[in-house]
Structures are given as C-alpha cells and as structure tokens.
Motif scaffolding. Structure first.
Motif, PDB file in Angstrom:
ATOM      1  N   TYR A 127       0.795  -1.064  -0.129  1.00 18.86           N
ATOM      2  CA  TYR A 127      -0.044  -0.113  -0.137  1.00 18.86           C
ATOM      3  C   TYR A 127       0.842   1.173   0.087  1.00 18.86           C
ATOM      4  N   ILE A 128       1.896   1.179   0.432  1.00 14.18           N
ATOM      5  CA  ILE A 128       2.804   2.257   0.477  1.00 14.18           C
ATOM      6  C   ILE A 128       3.409   2.814  -0.817  1.00 14.18           C
ATOM      7  N   ASP A 129       3.756   1.474  -1.612  1.00 10.10           N
ATOM      8  CA  ASP A 129       4.115   1.824  -3.115  1.00 10.10           C
ATOM      9  C   ASP A 129       2.968   2.529  -3.673  1.00 10.10           C
ATOM     10  N   TYR A 130       1.631   2.153  -3.528  1.00 14.27           N
ATOM     11  CA  TYR A 130       0.653   2.627  -4.428  1.00 14.27           C
ATOM     12  C   TYR A 130       0.378   4.008  -3.966  1.00 14.27           C
ATOM     13  N   ASN A 131       0.657   4.559  -3.022  1.00 20.62           N
ATOM     14  CA  ASN A 131       0.432   5.903  -2.407  1.00 20.62           C
ATOM     15  C   ASN A 131       1.449   6.783  -3.328  1.00 20.62           C
ATOM     16  N   TYR A 132       2.664   6.303  -3.777  1.00 19.24           N
ATOM     17  CA  TYR A 132       3.466   7.100  -4.611  1.00 19.24           C
ATOM     18  C   TYR A 132       3.151   6.839  -6.025  1.00 19.24           C
ATOM     19  N   VAL A 133       2.779   5.776  -6.427  1.00 19.71           N
ATOM     20  CA  VAL A 133       2.454   5.532  -7.855  1.00 19.71           C
ATOM     21  C   VAL A 133       1.179   6.112  -8.187  1.00 19.71           C
ATOM     22  N   HIS A 162      -4.969  -1.471  -7.311  1.00 22.88           N
ATOM     23  CA  HIS A 162      -5.153  -0.580  -5.880  1.00 22.88           C
ATOM     24  C   HIS A 162      -6.302  -1.199  -5.273  1.00 22.88           C
ATOM     25  N   GLN A 163      -7.093  -1.432  -5.975  1.00 25.28           N
ATOM     26  CA  GLN A 163      -8.622  -2.020  -5.295  1.00 25.28           C
ATOM     27  C   GLN A 163      -8.513  -3.465  -4.607  1.00 25.28           C
ATOM     28  N   ARG A 164      -7.290  -3.963  -4.893  1.00 29.52           N
ATOM     29  CA  ARG A 164      -7.336  -5.276  -4.326  1.00 29.52           C
ATOM     30  C   ARG A 164      -6.429  -5.329  -2.888  1.00 29.52           C
ATOM     31  N   ILE A 165      -6.166  -4.137  -2.631  1.00 31.87           N
ATOM     32  CA  ILE A 165      -5.422  -3.705  -1.111  1.00 31.87           C
ATOM     33  C   ILE A 165      -6.374  -3.646  -0.406  1.00 31.87           C
ATOM     34  N   ASP A 166      -6.353  -4.159   1.037  1.00 30.22           N
ATOM     35  CA  ASP A 166      -7.685  -3.943   1.931  1.00 30.22           C
ATOM     36  C   ASP A 166      -7.794  -2.380   2.036  1.00 30.22           C
ATOM     37  N   PRO A 167      -9.169  -1.963   2.133  1.00 31.35           N
ATOM     38  CA  PRO A 167      -9.346  -0.783   2.457  1.00 31.35           C
ATOM     39  C   PRO A 167      -9.083   0.093   3.518  1.00 31.35           C
ATOM     40  N   LEU A 168      -8.752  -0.691   4.449  1.00 34.19           N
ATOM     41  CA  LEU A 168      -8.123  -0.163   6.024  1.00 34.19           C
ATOM     42  C   LEU A 168      -6.611   0.165   5.583  1.00 34.19           C
ATOM     43  N   LEU A 169      -6.027   0.014   4.369  1.00 28.27           N
ATOM     44  CA  LEU A 169      -4.764   0.289   4.426  1.00 28.27           C
ATOM     45  C   LEU A 169      -4.604   1.244   3.066  1.00 28.27           C
ATOM     46  N   ARG A 170      -5.670   1.847   2.468  1.00 26.13           N
ATOM     47  CA  ARG A 170      -5.599   2.737   1.494  1.00 26.13           C
ATOM     48  C   ARG A 170      -6.055   4.078   1.732  1.00 26.13           C
ATOM     49  N   GLY A 171      -5.260   5.194   0.970  1.00 27.73           N
ATOM     50  CA  GLY A 171      -5.341   6.512   1.461  1.00 27.73           C
ATOM     51  C   GLY A 171      -4.972   7.111   2.680  1.00 27.73           C
ATOM     52  N   TYR A 172      -3.849   6.576   3.175  1.00 23.27           N
ATOM     53  CA  TYR A 172      -3.083   7.059   4.272  1.00 23.27           C
ATOM     54  C   TYR A 172      -2.484   8.387   3.970  1.00 23.27           C
ATOM     55  N   PHE A 173      -1.937   8.462   2.790  1.00 20.22           N
ATOM     56  CA  PHE A 173      -0.968   9.640   2.458  1.00 20.22           C
ATOM     57  C   PHE A 173      -0.699   9.694   0.798  1.00 20.22           C
ATOM     58  N   LEU A 184      -3.273  12.192   4.487  1.00 21.83           N
ATOM     59  CA  LEU A 184      -4.781  12.394   4.258  1.00 21.83           C
ATOM     60  C   LEU A 184      -5.334  12.011   5.512  1.00 21.83           C
ATOM     61  N   LEU A 185      -5.018  11.380   6.591  1.00 23.38           N
ATOM     62  CA  LEU A 185      -5.554  10.953   7.529  1.00 23.38           C
ATOM     63  C   LEU A 185      -4.904  11.597   8.912  1.00 23.38           C
ATOM     64  N   PRO A 186      -6.068  11.823   9.940  1.00 16.80           N
ATOM     65  CA  PRO A 186      -5.260  12.301  11.189  1.00 16.80           C
ATOM     66  C   PRO A 186      -4.576  11.177  11.762  1.00 16.80           C
ATOM     67  N   ILE A 187      -3.598  11.337  12.546  1.00 20.49           N
ATOM     68  CA  ILE A 187      -2.984  10.206  12.997  1.00 20.49           C
ATOM     69  C   ILE A 187      -3.820   9.222  14.184  1.00 20.49           C
ATOM     70  N   GLU A 188      -5.112   9.783  14.602  1.00 18.81           N
ATOM     71  CA  GLU A 188      -5.847   9.012  15.313  1.00 18.81           C
ATOM     72  C   GLU A 188      -6.620   7.813  14.515  1.00 18.81           C
TER      73      GLU A 188
END
Length: 205
Positions: A127-133, A162-173, A184-188
C-alpha cells in the motif's frame, strides 16, 4: 558557490543516520531545489539517489531534486534513469526513475518499460508503493504530461490493482506535485485503522 554548497552537503551529511536525514542536511539539500545545478552537484545527487547504505526514502529525497530542478534536464541522465529503473524493486522508486527516463526516451522506448511495470503491479500490492505510484506526481503525471497510451494503460492497471489492497490500508497519504508527502488522515484514524487491520489478520489466523 557550488563548491561551498557541495562541501556543506558533504559535511552535514555526516550528521545523518542510515534512516534519518539531519535537519542541517535537509536545509542544505533544499537549497538545491531552484539553483542552477553543476555537474558536480548532479553527480552528488545521483550517487546519493542510488546509495545502498541508506533506506529508499533517503534515496528518494535526492532523486526528487533531480526530477524537479529544471536545470537538471540539461544533463544527459537518460542512461542513469534507465539503468536504475531496471535495478529498482521498490515500485515507489521505480515509477520516479521512469519519470526521469521519460524526459529523454521516446514512446517506443517506454512501451516495454511500462509493460514490465504493469506486470510488477500485478505481483506487488504494497500500500505504501501505491501511495507514490498513484499520487499526482506518479503515473497520473506521466499520463497527463505525455499522453502516451502506455502510461494511460498503466494508470488504469494501477487503479485496478489498488482495489485489491485492503480498504483499511488505502488512502493514508499521497505526494503533491513537489513530491512531498501529504497526510490524508489524522494520526488517530491511522492508528484506528491499523489496529482494525491487525485484528482482521489475527482473526483470519
């Protein structure tokens, strides 16, 4: 001036660890964003962008300047980008070596590169790679800037995988146009999602 700045870079780099850049070094590195780069500074950035002594995020900090400083385009870095995109396993780095290679390469030269990259996407769902890609500085930038079919197809493939990645791991930054990380998300919320994901993994086992 270049010699003085290069000396300062080398001096303050000694303060850095293998996984963290010292604030003094970051300040000197940022001075390279908009100045006219010399061959010596280009060589320095290329060396640091490919050094195996440091984590890939530190290498990325140096690659970023090569990509964004307009004066870097005056240097023939085609082979540098091509050789390193072939060696690089981390998709977050590979896509930006491709971005550099695209400055010099033709669409015909890029077609086989992107075909291999699409196959990499099928195998790698970090999921980190996809945030960059998928950031505005990654494949969307290449598709918008060049309009090549190989980039458009790769963007579609990346979005699909990207849709194959768990939704809980998508969209952090993501990255902005200056290749800077934007949370993109608060630390909490990050903590809550991480705990939920770990709980899901434990329940599966």
């Amino acid at each position: 001036m270049d010699n003085c700045l290069l000396s300062e870079l080398e001096r303050t780099f000694k303060k850095c660890s293998d996984c963290l850049l010292h604030p003094d070094y970051i300040a000197n590195l940022n001075k390279l964003n908009n100045i006219e780069l010399s061959q010596e500074l280009i060589d320095y950035l290329c060396d640091k962008a490919t050094s195996k002594k440091h984590i890939w995020e530190i290498r990325f900090d140096h690659l970023r300047i090569l990509l964004l400083n307009p004066s870097a385009k005056a240097f023939d870095l085609k082979e540098f980008y091509f050789e390193n995109l072939k060696k690089c396993r981390r998709l977050a780095m590979k896509i930006f070596y491709i971005r550099g290679y695209a400055i010099y390469a033709s669409e015909e030269e890029l077609n086989p590169v992107m075909e291999k990259f699409r196959k990499n996407l099928e195998k790698n769902h970090d999921y980190i790679d996809y945030n960059y890609v998928l950031s505005v500085a990654g494949i969307p930038y290449l598709a918008d800037t060049y309009g090549y079919n190989c980039f458009v197809r790769t963007l579609e493939k990346a979005e699909e995988e990207h849709q194959r990645i768990d939704p809980l791991l998508r969209g952090y930054f993501t990255l902005n146009i200056n290749l800077e990380q934007v949370d993109l998300l608060p630390i909490e919320e990050v903590r809550r999602r991480s705990e939920h994901f770990l709980e899901k993994c434990r329940n599966k086992n």
